[in-house]
Scaffold this active site. Structure first.
Site, short mmCIF file in Angstrom:
data_model
loop_
_atom_site.label_atom_id
_atom_site.label_comp_id
_atom_site.label_asym_id
_atom_site.label_seq_id
_atom_site.Cartn_x
_atom_site.Cartn_y
_atom_site.Cartn_z
N ALA A 144 0.87 -1.07 0.10
CA ALA A 144 0.09 0.02 -0.01
C ALA A 144 1.04 1.13 0.12
O ALA A 144 1.60 1.53 1.07
CB ALA A 144 -0.82 -0.08 1.05
N CYS A 145 1.13 1.97 -1.19
CA CYS A 145 1.71 2.94 -1.36
C CYS A 145 1.24 4.16 -2.24
O CYS A 145 0.18 3.98 -2.60
CB CYS A 145 3.23 2.75 -2.05
SG CYS A 145 4.17 1.26 -0.92
N THR A 146 1.95 5.39 -2.07
CA THR A 146 1.57 6.70 -3.22
C THR A 146 2.74 6.98 -3.48
O THR A 146 3.85 7.27 -2.92
CB THR A 146 0.86 7.44 -2.35
OG1 THR A 146 -0.15 7.10 -1.49
CG2 THR A 146 0.48 8.71 -3.14
N GLU A 163 4.92 0.18 -6.18
CA GLU A 163 3.73 0.73 -6.19
C GLU A 163 2.88 -0.34 -6.56
O GLU A 163 2.62 -0.87 -7.51
CB GLU A 163 3.13 1.91 -6.98
CG GLU A 163 1.86 2.64 -6.97
CD GLU A 163 1.77 3.23 -5.64
OE1 GLU A 163 0.53 3.22 -4.98
OE2 GLU A 163 2.52 3.98 -5.06
#
Length: 472
Positions: A8-10, A101
């Site tokens: 879970a990344c941005t 990502e």
């Protein structure tokens, strides 16, 4: 195959003509499914004449490593039982990478090209690519060859950059992927869903793709559109989870960089590429990565009915927020800069480190299992917990602390660039390594002083207090 905790990344990419100082930027919040996931940060040395086989602790992927590898910065897990997860860095050739990502393909395309459980996954990707590439474009090609040979174990978005180009790769299925060169005058925000749109197969300067992807889509009748090749439409998802977990983060990132544009936070048609309304500074990128729908009804630090509706960009489970910067070589000879924020980015400063160095600082490589203030990771986790525990009272002093350090960091980078102008080779590397230690020392001292101030103030905020009414 077991489910790993890194999913879970941005991510943010900013082209050099969209940037205020002409640098290329790639950046990402590395988020996990647990709040406490310690990370290290150090420099992996160059190697020669190596004869070694890499075996992934996560899924047993086995790869014979090249004999020669470049030096590079690395941010692995402190506990590597689940894998190395080196995540991000810049190598000695001034080529950078951030991986990954997590993205997800739809069941239709996966039915015809399923993921390969023992293939290349996030835990291995940086380790197997970054030490061996001389340009961003070569990074895409090198990764593509690994996927062709071993397959992909997961859906992943991967960023590469050098001083000239930025490339973003989306690995969707077991063997199929596309990559786009981010235009110099644009930026992109990615948030756990396939985002790349139209692919121009007649433009190999700006697009790359897996072997046979057009035939794969045509033979299996996978394109829902009457014309064109929209990778998001063909390979991506459009679900309720996307609209609450993913797209609102893209919406808010674009809202910060294009505030005059009105968009629906749950829209499935947010553009992947945008030209910003004004040039983007490193502080702007920091603000996006540290954001949590600030000044909107969706802020989880607020009390409104929609404060828990959407997943924010900055989280308690953000283990490693990084901004990789490559300034123009005509302006400076220091090479890459890696801005690192540990703990919760909303409350932590971004610390600049020069990547043309042989070390970062021992406070970043020392990460015991339990809290120890000699560890930068634990120091910033402590800061975040203290600020959030009395958010109303501590948010302004914390912002003042961050602004003061941001000003110091920008001036320090400038001073180092001036002092480094007459240096080269090993002398330059030694100088930048010394500066890394001085920078870490300054931030560590300032942060411990800030923590001490907050704890001192916090002793007056206990609910276990009582004042006698003087009229009694």
């Amino acid at each position: 195959m077991k489910q790993h905790k890194h999913a879970a990344c941005t991510s943010i990419m900013v082209g050099k003509k969209a940037a205020q100082d002409g640098s290329n930027f790639i950046a990402r919040n590395e988020d996990n499914f647990v709040a406490n996931w310690p990370k290290r940060f150090f420099v992996q040395p160059a190697v020669k004449n190596r004869h070694e086989t890499y075996v992934s602790p996560y899924n047993k992927l086995t790869v014979e490593l090249p004999e020669k590898a470049y030096r590079y910065t690395s941010s692995p897990d402190a506990n590597q039982d689940e894998g190395w997860y080196e995540e991000d860095g810049i190598n000695e050739k001034n080529v950078g990478m951030s991986a990954t990502e997590s993205v997800f393909a739809n069941e239709l395309v996966l039915a015809y090209d399923p993921l390969i459980p023992e293939g290349v996954a996030e835990d291995s990707m940086t380790t197997l690519v970054l030490p061996y590439i001389d340009s961003a474009r070569q990074g895409v090609e090198y990764l593509g060859k690994l996927i062709e040979k071993y397959g992909s174990a997961e859906g992943n978005g991967v960023q590469f950059f050098d001083q000239d180009e930025i490339w973003y790769v989306e690995l969707a299925t077991g063997h199929h992927w596309v990559a786009i060169r981010i235009p110099d005058d644009s930026y992109a925000v990615a948030a756990n869903q396939i985002g790349i749109e139209e692919i121009d197969f007649n433009d190999p300067d700006n697009f790359m793709w897996s072997k046979g992807i057009q035939e794969f889509v045509a033979d299996n009748n996978l394109n829902p559109d009457f014309e064109g090749f929209n990778f998001r439409h063909i390979f991506g998802t459009d679900t309720k989870q996307d609209r609450h977990y993913n797209t609102p983060r893209v919406w808010y990132g674009q809202k910060m960089l294009n505030p005059s544009i009105e968009q629906d936070p749950e829209s499935s048609d947010l553009p992947f590429l945008r030209k910003p309304e004004k040039k983007i500074s490193v502080e702007d990128i920091q603000a996006v990565l540290a954001s949590h729908y600030n000044e909107t009804e969706f802020d989880p630090m607020g009390e409104g009915k929609n404060s828990k509706k959407y997943r924010a960009i900055s989280l308690s489970r953000t283990a490693n927020s990084h901004i990789l910067q490559l300034p123009k070589s005509s302006k400076t000879n220091v090479g890459g800069i890696e801005w690192k924020a540990l703990g919760i980015p909303s409350f932590s400063p971004y610390v600049p480190f020069f990547t043309n160095a042989s070390d970062i600082d021992e406070t970043y490589s020392y990460v015991p299992e339990k809290l120890d203030m000699k560890s930068a990771y634990w120091m910033y986790e402590t800061l975040a917990m203290i600020v959030e525990s009395h958010y109303t009272e501590f948010v302004e002093p914390n912002l003042d602390y961050q602004k003061k350090l941001a000003q110091w960091a920008r001036r320090k980078v400038f001073d180092v660039e001036v002092a480094a102008a007459s240096k080269s080779g090993e002398e330059l590397t030694r100088f930048l390594t010394e500066q890394n230690h001085l920078i870490a020392e300054h931030f560590n001292e300032a942060t411990k002083e800030h923590i001490a101030d907050l704890i001192t103030k916090g002793t007056e905020l206990s609910k276990l207090t009582f004042k006698m009414d003087p009229n009694l």
